[in-house]
Scaffold this active site. Structure first.
Site, PDB file in Angstrom:
ATOM      1  CG  HIS A 184      44.647  31.815  21.936  1.00 40.57           C
ATOM      2  ND1 HIS A 184      45.450  32.673  22.643  1.00 40.57           N
ATOM      3  CD2 HIS A 184      43.553  31.633  22.697  1.00 40.57           C
ATOM      4  CE1 HIS A 184      44.862  32.988  23.770  1.00 40.57           C
ATOM      5  NE2 HIS A 184      43.718  32.367  23.838  1.00 40.57           N
ATOM      6  CG  ASP A 193      48.486  34.335  22.856  1.00 38.86           C
ATOM      7  OD1 ASP A 193      48.363  33.755  23.934  1.00 38.86           O
ATOM      8  OD2 ASP A 193      47.580  34.361  21.990  1.00 38.86           O
TER       9      ASP A 193
HETATM   10  P1  NAX Z   1      32.136  35.671  29.528  1.00 38.24           P
HETATM   11  O1  NAX Z   1      31.619  34.343  29.934  1.00 38.24           O
HETATM   12  O2  NAX Z   1      32.281  36.766  30.527  1.00 38.24           O
HETATM   13  O3  NAX Z   1      31.231  36.250  28.345  1.00 38.24           O
HETATM   14  C1  NAX Z   1      30.848  35.488  27.273  1.00 38.24           C
HETATM   15  C2  NAX Z   1      29.519  36.036  26.789  1.00 38.24           C
HETATM   16  O4  NAX Z   1      29.193  35.374  25.571  1.00 38.24           O
HETATM   17  C3  NAX Z   1      28.369  35.777  27.762  1.00 38.24           C
HETATM   18  O5  NAX Z   1      27.718  36.991  28.036  1.00 38.24           O
HETATM   19  C4  NAX Z   1      27.471  34.801  27.003  1.00 38.24           C
HETATM   20  O6  NAX Z   1      26.108  35.014  27.281  1.00 38.24           O
HETATM   21  C5  NAX Z   1      27.817  35.162  25.574  1.00 38.24           C
HETATM   22  N1  NAX Z   1      27.508  34.123  24.590  1.00 38.24           N
HETATM   23  C6  NAX Z   1      27.576  32.782  24.730  1.00 38.24           C
HETATM   24  N2  NAX Z   1      27.173  32.176  23.624  1.00 38.24           N
HETATM   25  C7  NAX Z   1      26.850  33.133  22.742  1.00 38.24           C
HETATM   26  C8  NAX Z   1      26.329  33.116  21.424  1.00 38.24           C
HETATM   27  N3  NAX Z   1      26.063  31.972  20.798  1.00 38.24           N
HETATM   28  N4  NAX Z   1      26.098  34.295  20.810  1.00 38.24           N
HETATM   29  C9  NAX Z   1      26.333  35.448  21.462  1.00 38.24           C
HETATM   30  N5  NAX Z   1      26.790  35.522  22.711  1.00 38.24           N
HETATM   31  C10 NAX Z   1      27.056  34.376  23.349  1.00 38.24           C
HETATM   32  O7  NAX Z   1      33.534  35.376  28.792  1.00 38.24           O
HETATM   33  P2  NAX Z   1      34.721  36.382  28.480  1.00 38.24           P
HETATM   34  O8  NAX Z   1      35.630  36.433  29.624  1.00 38.24           O
HETATM   35  O9  NAX Z   1      34.171  37.645  27.946  1.00 38.24           O
HETATM   36  O10 NAX Z   1      35.486  35.553  27.341  1.00 38.24           O
HETATM   37  C11 NAX Z   1      34.913  35.340  26.083  1.00 38.24           C
HETATM   38  C12 NAX Z   1      35.743  34.351  25.280  1.00 38.24           C
HETATM   39  O11 NAX Z   1      37.052  34.869  25.038  1.00 38.24           O
HETATM   40  C13 NAX Z   1      35.960  33.003  25.955  1.00 38.24           C
HETATM   41  O12 NAX Z   1      35.750  31.985  24.991  1.00 38.24           O
HETATM   42  C14 NAX Z   1      37.418  33.037  26.345  1.00 38.24           C
HETATM   43  O13 NAX Z   1      37.968  31.753  26.419  1.00 38.24           O
HETATM   44  C15 NAX Z   1      37.995  33.840  25.220  1.00 38.24           C
HETATM   45  N6  NAX Z   1      39.313  34.432  25.439  1.00 38.24           N
HETATM   46  C16 NAX Z   1      40.162  34.473  24.378  1.00 38.24           C
HETATM   47  C17 NAX Z   1      41.391  35.072  24.439  1.00 38.24           C
HETATM   48  C18 NAX Z   1      42.293  35.124  23.255  1.00 38.24           C
HETATM   49  O14 NAX Z   1      43.414  35.587  23.419  1.00 38.24           O
HETATM   50  N7  NAX Z   1      41.912  34.672  22.058  1.00 38.24           N
HETATM   51  C19 NAX Z   1      41.886  35.646  25.717  1.00 38.24           C
HETATM   52  C20 NAX Z   1      40.805  35.985  26.672  1.00 38.24           C
HETATM   53  C21 NAX Z   1      39.660  34.993  26.736  1.00 38.24           C
HETATM   54  O15 NAX Z   1      40.054  33.930  27.562  1.00 38.24           O
END
Ligand code: NAX
Length: 328
Positions: free
Chosen positions: A187, A159
């Site tokens: 956020h 952000d």
């Molecule tokens: P993806 O869905 O591509 O990847 C997430 C991965 O996490 C998957 O491979 C899944 O198998 C794994 N996973 C799920 N549960 C798990 C657990 N209990 N232990 C270990 N691994 C687990 O998502 P991606 O685009 O990489 O985003 C990840 C997270 O970042 C999301 O929650 C998203 O909302 C968040 N974000 C946060 C941002 C921020 O500024 N704070 C910005 C970017 C993003 O939107």
């Protein structure tokens, strides 16, 4: 130093993980002279893809990469962790209420917090990226009573960087000339991006912009809703920019922020600026000697006060909801 730093990345097979791991292994997280050992944590369905990513990491032959282990067990993944990047989270599914989302993520971040409590190194630093990041960080911290609460951050750096980019573009400046932007609160779309104290090439940013309507009508909503705009354009959520922000956050936490500037960090409130103690809320912050310090003494005008209060109220609601679920 020659002892590798153990970096645990959760959600390692996801799109942020894919953008993040190569930069960590190349030395951009901690420095070009710091070897790293990577622990990847995934759910069982993600293990195979994580193994593929690990194969590619091998194929980069990074001199600093001292090893990679892949786990589907949090206790093993966080054993000896120095830096934890908690990226994996439960995305909001169709028809899922906000409460369901908080509860589902509580089921992830509670146990991960407990695993960190049990196995982390004394200097552990945890950055939560997975959404809802601030409240997930609060849950993890609550399950890690032996780890100082200040070691749990949630990521606001994306952000913050979005705000820098928008302000530079509006004023025809380079981002390097823009200092002291701040993001306050959660956020979420209710964050409060603030240029009141910012400078551009040493001049007050509000004066350089010269258009207060732009700040309220364009800048703030553009920054706050940028995540949705990226999804709309790219067909997938921010990944490389999120990974970049995580790298910069941890790099600055460990190595310090540049003199004369600050960044935005969600960390447990000490009551500064009227934010209730304990909420993991974003503040302007500098890093000194490996610790974040909230920038103190800023004048908060009425519009900023209102914006911060709205965002902090949302954080308090999230906290109350997860408390009700017994997750705190
Ligand atoms: P993806 O869905 O591509 O990847 C997430 C991965 O996490 C998957 O491979 C899944 O198998 C794994 N996973 C799920 N549960 C798990 C657990 N209990 N232990 C270990 N691994 C687990 O998502 P991606 O685009 O990489 O985003 C990840 C997270 O970042 C999301 O929650 C998203 O909302 C968040 N974000 C946060 C941002 C921020 O500024 N704070 C910005 C970017 C993003 O939107």
């Amino acid at each position: 130093s020659t002892t590798p730093v153990t970096v645990t990345v959760t959600g390692a097979a996801g799109q942020i993980g894919y953008a993040l791991l190569f930069r960590i292994a190349s030395g951009q997280l901690l420095g070009a002279d710091v070897p790293v050992k990577l622990n990847l944590l995934e759910i069982p369905q993600g293990m195979k893809a994580a193994e593929g990513t690990a194969m590619e990491l091998d194929d980069c032959a990074f001199p600093l990469l001292a090893g990679i282990d892949i786990h589907d067990d949090a206790a093993a993944a966080f054993d000896g962790v120095n830096v934890g990047l908690l990226v994996g989270a439960r995305p909001r599914g169709a028809g899922m209420e906000r409460g369901d989302l908080l509860a589902a993520n509580g089921g992830i971040f509670g146990p991960q917090g407990a695993a960190i409590n049990a196995g982390a190194a004394d200097d552990v630093r945890i950055l939560v990226v997975g959404n809802p990041a601030n409240t997930n960080a609060l849950i993890a911290s609550a399950h890690a009573p032996d780890v100082p609460a200040e070691r749990f951050n949630a990521m606001m750096r994306l952000d913050h960087n979005r705000a820098l980019a928008q302000l530079a573009a509006k004023t025809g400046s380079s981002v390097a000339e823009v200092k002291r932007v701040a993001i306050w609160g959660n956020h979420s779309a209710k964050q409060y991006p603030d240029i009141a104290h910012a400078t551009i090439a040493g001049r007050p940013a509000p004066e350089v912009v010269g258009d207060s309507a732009w700040v309220t009508d364009t800048f703030i909503p553009t920054v706050a809703k940028r995540g949705a705009a990226i999804i709309e354009a790219r067909g997938a959520s921010s990944a490389a920019s999120a990974a970049n922000a995580a790298i910069e956050h941890v790099h600055d936490w460990v190595n310090g922020t540049p003199e004369g500037d600050w960044t935005s960090v969600a960390m447990p409130s000490d009551g500064s600026y009227g934010v209730p103690e304990g909420l993991i809320s974003s503040f302007p912050a500098v890093s000194r000697d490996g610790r974040w310090e909230i920038v103190q003494g800023l004048d908060i005008a009425a519009d900023a006060r209102a914006g911060i209060d709205v965002s902090v109220a949302e954080l308090a609601e999230e906290r109350d909801a997860v408390k009700e679920f017994g997750l705190l």
